[in-house]
Scaffold this motif. Structure first.
Motif, PDB file in Angstrom:
ATOM      1  N   ILE A  17       0.837  -1.188   0.000  1.00 54.11           N
ATOM      2  CA  ILE A  17       0.000   0.000   0.000  1.00 54.11           C
ATOM      3  C   ILE A  17       0.874   1.241   0.000  1.00 54.11           C
ATOM      4  CG2 ILE A  17      -1.700   1.308   1.324  1.00 54.11           C
ATOM      5  CD1 ILE A  17      -2.766  -1.463   2.265  1.00 54.11           C
ATOM      6  N   ALA A  18       1.931   1.225   0.789  1.00 51.09           N
ATOM      7  CA  ALA A  18       2.833   2.375   0.815  1.00 51.09           C
ATOM      8  C   ALA A  18       3.475   2.583  -0.556  1.00 51.09           C
ATOM      9  CB  ALA A  18       3.910   2.180   1.878  1.00 51.09           C
ATOM     10  N   LEU A  19       3.915   1.503  -1.214  1.00 50.10           N
ATOM     11  CA  LEU A  19       4.492   1.624  -2.545  1.00 50.10           C
ATOM     12  C   LEU A  19       3.451   2.108  -3.533  1.00 50.10           C
ATOM     13  CD1 LEU A  19       6.829   1.204  -4.531  1.00 50.10           C
ATOM     14  CD2 LEU A  19       5.966  -1.106  -4.883  1.00 50.10           C
ATOM     15  N   GLN A  37      -3.998  12.603   5.259  1.00 49.67           N
ATOM     16  CA  GLN A  37      -3.627  13.793   4.513  1.00 49.67           C
ATOM     17  C   GLN A  37      -4.422  13.919   3.215  1.00 49.67           C
ATOM     18  OE1 GLN A  37       0.602  13.789   3.990  1.00 49.67           O
ATOM     19  NE2 GLN A  37       0.993  14.033   6.167  1.00 49.67           N
ATOM     20  N   GLY A  38      -5.465  13.126   3.058  1.00 48.36           N
ATOM     21  CA  GLY A  38      -6.336  13.242   1.898  1.00 48.36           C
ATOM     22  C   GLY A  38      -5.943  12.412   0.695  1.00 48.36           C
ATOM     23  N   GLN A  39      -4.904  11.605   0.797  1.00 48.18           N
ATOM     24  CA  GLN A  39      -4.534  10.726  -0.314  1.00 48.18           C
ATOM     25  C   GLN A  39      -5.396   9.470  -0.238  1.00 48.18           C
ATOM     26  OE1 GLN A  39      -0.376  10.020   0.218  1.00 48.18           O
ATOM     27  NE2 GLN A  39       0.210  12.092  -0.348  1.00 48.18           N
ATOM     28  N   PRO A  40      -6.064   9.108  -1.334  1.00 52.74           N
ATOM     29  CA  PRO A  40      -6.951   7.944  -1.281  1.00 52.74           C
ATOM     30  C   PRO A  40      -6.180   6.641  -1.136  1.00 52.74           C
ATOM     31  CG  PRO A  40      -6.785   8.773  -3.518  1.00 52.74           C
ATOM     32  CD  PRO A  40      -6.028   9.735  -2.647  1.00 52.74           C
ATOM     33  N   MET A  41      -6.800   5.709  -0.433  1.00 58.62           N
ATOM     34  CA  MET A  41      -6.239   4.369  -0.322  1.00 58.62           C
ATOM     35  C   MET A  41      -6.475   3.646  -1.641  1.00 58.62           C
ATOM     36  SD  MET A  41      -4.942   4.067   2.671  1.00 58.62           S
ATOM     37  CE  MET A  41      -4.837   2.335   3.040  1.00 58.62           C
ATOM     38  N   PRO A  42      -5.655   2.644  -1.966  1.00 57.87           N
ATOM     39  CA  PRO A  42      -5.878   1.874  -3.195  1.00 57.87           C
ATOM     40  C   PRO A  42      -7.250   1.207  -3.167  1.00 57.87           C
ATOM     41  CG  PRO A  42      -3.747   1.356  -2.254  1.00 57.87           C
ATOM     42  CD  PRO A  42      -4.475   2.189  -1.248  1.00 57.87           C
ATOM     43  N   LYS A  43      -7.768   0.957  -4.340  1.00 62.08           N
ATOM     44  CA  LYS A  43      -9.063   0.292  -4.475  1.00 62.08           C
ATOM     45  C   LYS A  43      -8.945  -1.202  -4.178  1.00 62.08           C
ATOM     46  CE  LYS A  43     -12.801  -0.151  -7.817  1.00 62.08           C
ATOM     47  NZ  LYS A  43     -13.238   0.256  -9.152  1.00 62.08           N
ATOM     48  N   ARG A  73      -7.716   4.050  -7.448  1.00 65.15           N
ATOM     49  CA  ARG A  73      -9.033   4.589  -7.787  1.00 65.15           C
ATOM     50  C   ARG A  73      -9.048   5.238  -9.171  1.00 65.15           C
ATOM     51  NH1 ARG A  73     -13.079   3.321  -5.999  1.00 65.15           N
ATOM     52  NH2 ARG A  73     -13.272   2.521  -3.932  1.00 65.15           N
ATOM     53  N   ASP A  74      -7.905   5.800  -9.612  1.00 65.67           N
ATOM     54  CA  ASP A  74      -7.858   6.469 -10.914  1.00 65.67           C
ATOM     55  C   ASP A  74      -7.686   5.486 -12.073  1.00 65.67           C
ATOM     56  OD1 ASP A  74      -5.183   5.707 -10.833  1.00 65.67           O
ATOM     57  OD2 ASP A  74      -4.401   7.749 -10.843  1.00 65.67           O
ATOM     58  N   GLY A  75      -7.645   4.190 -11.761  1.00 65.89           N
ATOM     59  CA  GLY A  75      -7.523   3.173 -12.795  1.00 65.89           C
ATOM     60  C   GLY A  75      -6.100   2.703 -13.052  1.00 65.89           C
ATOM     61  N   SER A  76      -5.103   3.416 -12.515  1.00 64.44           N
ATOM     62  CA  SER A  76      -3.731   2.960 -12.719  1.00 64.44           C
ATOM     63  C   SER A  76      -3.466   1.718 -11.869  1.00 64.44           C
ATOM     64  CB  SER A  76      -2.729   4.066 -12.394  1.00 64.44           C
ATOM     65  OG  SER A  76      -2.768   4.391 -11.025  1.00 64.44           O
ATOM     66  N   ILE A  77      -2.508   0.932 -12.315  1.00 59.70           N
ATOM     67  CA  ILE A  77      -2.175  -0.336 -11.675  1.00 59.70           C
ATOM     68  C   ILE A  77      -0.684  -0.366 -11.401  1.00 59.70           C
ATOM     69  CG2 ILE A  77      -2.104  -2.849 -12.023  1.00 59.70           C
ATOM     70  CD1 ILE A  77      -4.397  -1.530 -14.279  1.00 59.70           C
ATOM     71  N   LEU A  78      -0.289  -0.966 -10.287  1.00 59.75           N
ATOM     72  CA  LEU A  78       1.118  -1.124  -9.959  1.00 59.75           C
ATOM     73  C   LEU A  78       1.371  -2.581  -9.604  1.00 59.75           C
ATOM     74  CD1 LEU A  78       3.719   0.647  -9.504  1.00 59.75           C
ATOM     75  CD2 LEU A  78       3.175   0.483  -7.079  1.00 59.75           C
ATOM     76  N   ARG A 169      -9.477  -4.864   0.049  1.00 66.22           N
ATOM     77  CA  ARG A 169      -9.909  -3.550  -0.417  1.00 66.22           C
ATOM     78  C   ARG A 169      -9.636  -2.560   0.711  1.00 66.22           C
ATOM     79  NH1 ARG A 169     -12.443  -3.905  -5.106  1.00 66.22           N
ATOM     80  NH2 ARG A 169     -13.396  -5.851  -5.705  1.00 66.22           N
ATOM     81  N   PRO A 170      -8.445  -1.957   0.743  1.00 68.83           N
ATOM     82  CA  PRO A 170      -8.063  -1.071   1.851  1.00 68.83           C
ATOM     83  C   PRO A 170      -8.990   0.125   2.035  1.00 68.83           C
ATOM     84  CG  PRO A 170      -6.154  -1.621   0.540  1.00 68.83           C
ATOM     85  CD  PRO A 170      -7.357  -2.134  -0.195  1.00 68.83           C
ATOM     86  N   ASP A 171      -9.607   0.610   0.974  1.00 63.15           N
ATOM     87  CA  ASP A 171     -10.481   1.761   1.107  1.00 63.15           C
ATOM     88  C   ASP A 171     -11.870   1.381   1.613  1.00 63.15           C
ATOM     89  OD1 ASP A 171     -11.458   0.500  -1.157  1.00 63.15           O
ATOM     90  OD2 ASP A 171     -11.658   2.336  -2.321  1.00 63.15           O
ATOM     91  N   ALA A 172     -12.117   0.097   1.816  1.00 61.50           N
ATOM     92  CA  ALA A 172     -13.414  -0.368   2.307  1.00 61.50           C
ATOM     93  C   ALA A 172     -13.273  -0.906   3.721  1.00 61.50           C
ATOM     94  CB  ALA A 172     -13.975  -1.429   1.377  1.00 61.50           C
ATOM     95  N   ALA A 173     -12.483  -0.219   4.543  1.00 60.26           N
ATOM     96  CA  ALA A 173     -12.291  -0.573   5.951  1.00 60.26           C
ATOM     97  C   ALA A 173     -11.863  -2.017   6.135  1.00 60.26           C
ATOM     98  CB  ALA A 173     -13.555  -0.281   6.748  1.00 60.26           C
TER      99      ALA A 173
END
Length: 188
Positions: A17-19, A37-43, A73-78, A169-173
């Motif tokens: 997640i940090a990467l 700080q307002g940065q979204p978590m990965p989907k 969330r923006d569709g990019s993948i890592l 899904r980190p953004d879903a608690a």
């Protein structure tokens, strides 16, 4: 168009997640700090167990982990791997396709290197191809080839160990990702 996979986050996903949130500037934030700080978590974060090999201009480099897939969330993948203690290499894609349920293709745009929490990125061209079970539960192989602007070529070869992937899904608690009967995952 990405497969949705079951989750029981058996892998330590915090480093992934940090990467996944890294930029071209150094970072030492935890995922919780980044979210505050307002940065979204990965989907979606997926860990595929197995082993890897990597070369840069045909010279072997350390590769000591399975494969971590992060969808933003923006569709990019890592896609990322560990390359020794404190070193993570990530291949970023802004486009993907899945011509068949067991074949997944990523078009690469950037390559990230994080060393002890400090990261940098460079533009690349290339691709990653992932072979998996039809239901997406087991990842068999992944190959990535990235060529930077100076012509240096980084190649990654991942071989799954036959065990199912872990997903969250980190953004879903922390809600585990649930498979909808092997259906394709909706875009970003």
């Amino acid at each position: 168009m990405r497969p949705i996979l079951t989750a029981a986050a058996a892998l330590a996903l915090s480093p992934a997640i940090a990467l996944a949130q890294m930029t071209t500037q150094p970072t030492t934030q935890s995922p919780a700090q980044a979210q505050a700080q307002g940065q979204p978590m990965p989907k979606l974060v997926i860990g595929a167990p197995g082993s890897c090999q990597m070369t840069v201009d045909n010279d072997p480099r350390p590769c000591s982990s399975g494969l971590v897939y992060v969808q933003h969330r923006d569709g990019s993948i890592l896609l990322s791997v560990q390359s020794g203690r404190g070193v993570t290499i990530g291949f970023q894609a802004d486009r993907d396709s899945q011509p068949r349920p067991e074949d997944y293709h990523l078009g690469l745009t950037r390559m990230h290197t994080s060393i002890d929490g400090r990261s940098m990125a460079k533009q690349v061209r290339g691709s990653c191809d992932i072979s998996m079970s039809t239901d997406g539960q087991t990842w068999h192989r992944a190959t990535c080839t990235a060529t930077d602007l100076s012509g240096s070529v980084t190649r990654l070869s991942f071989t799954g160990n036959g065990q199912p992937v872990s997903a969250a899904r980190p953004d879903a608690a922390g809600t585990p990702a649930a498979p909808p009967g092997g259906a394709a995952m909706p875009k970003g």
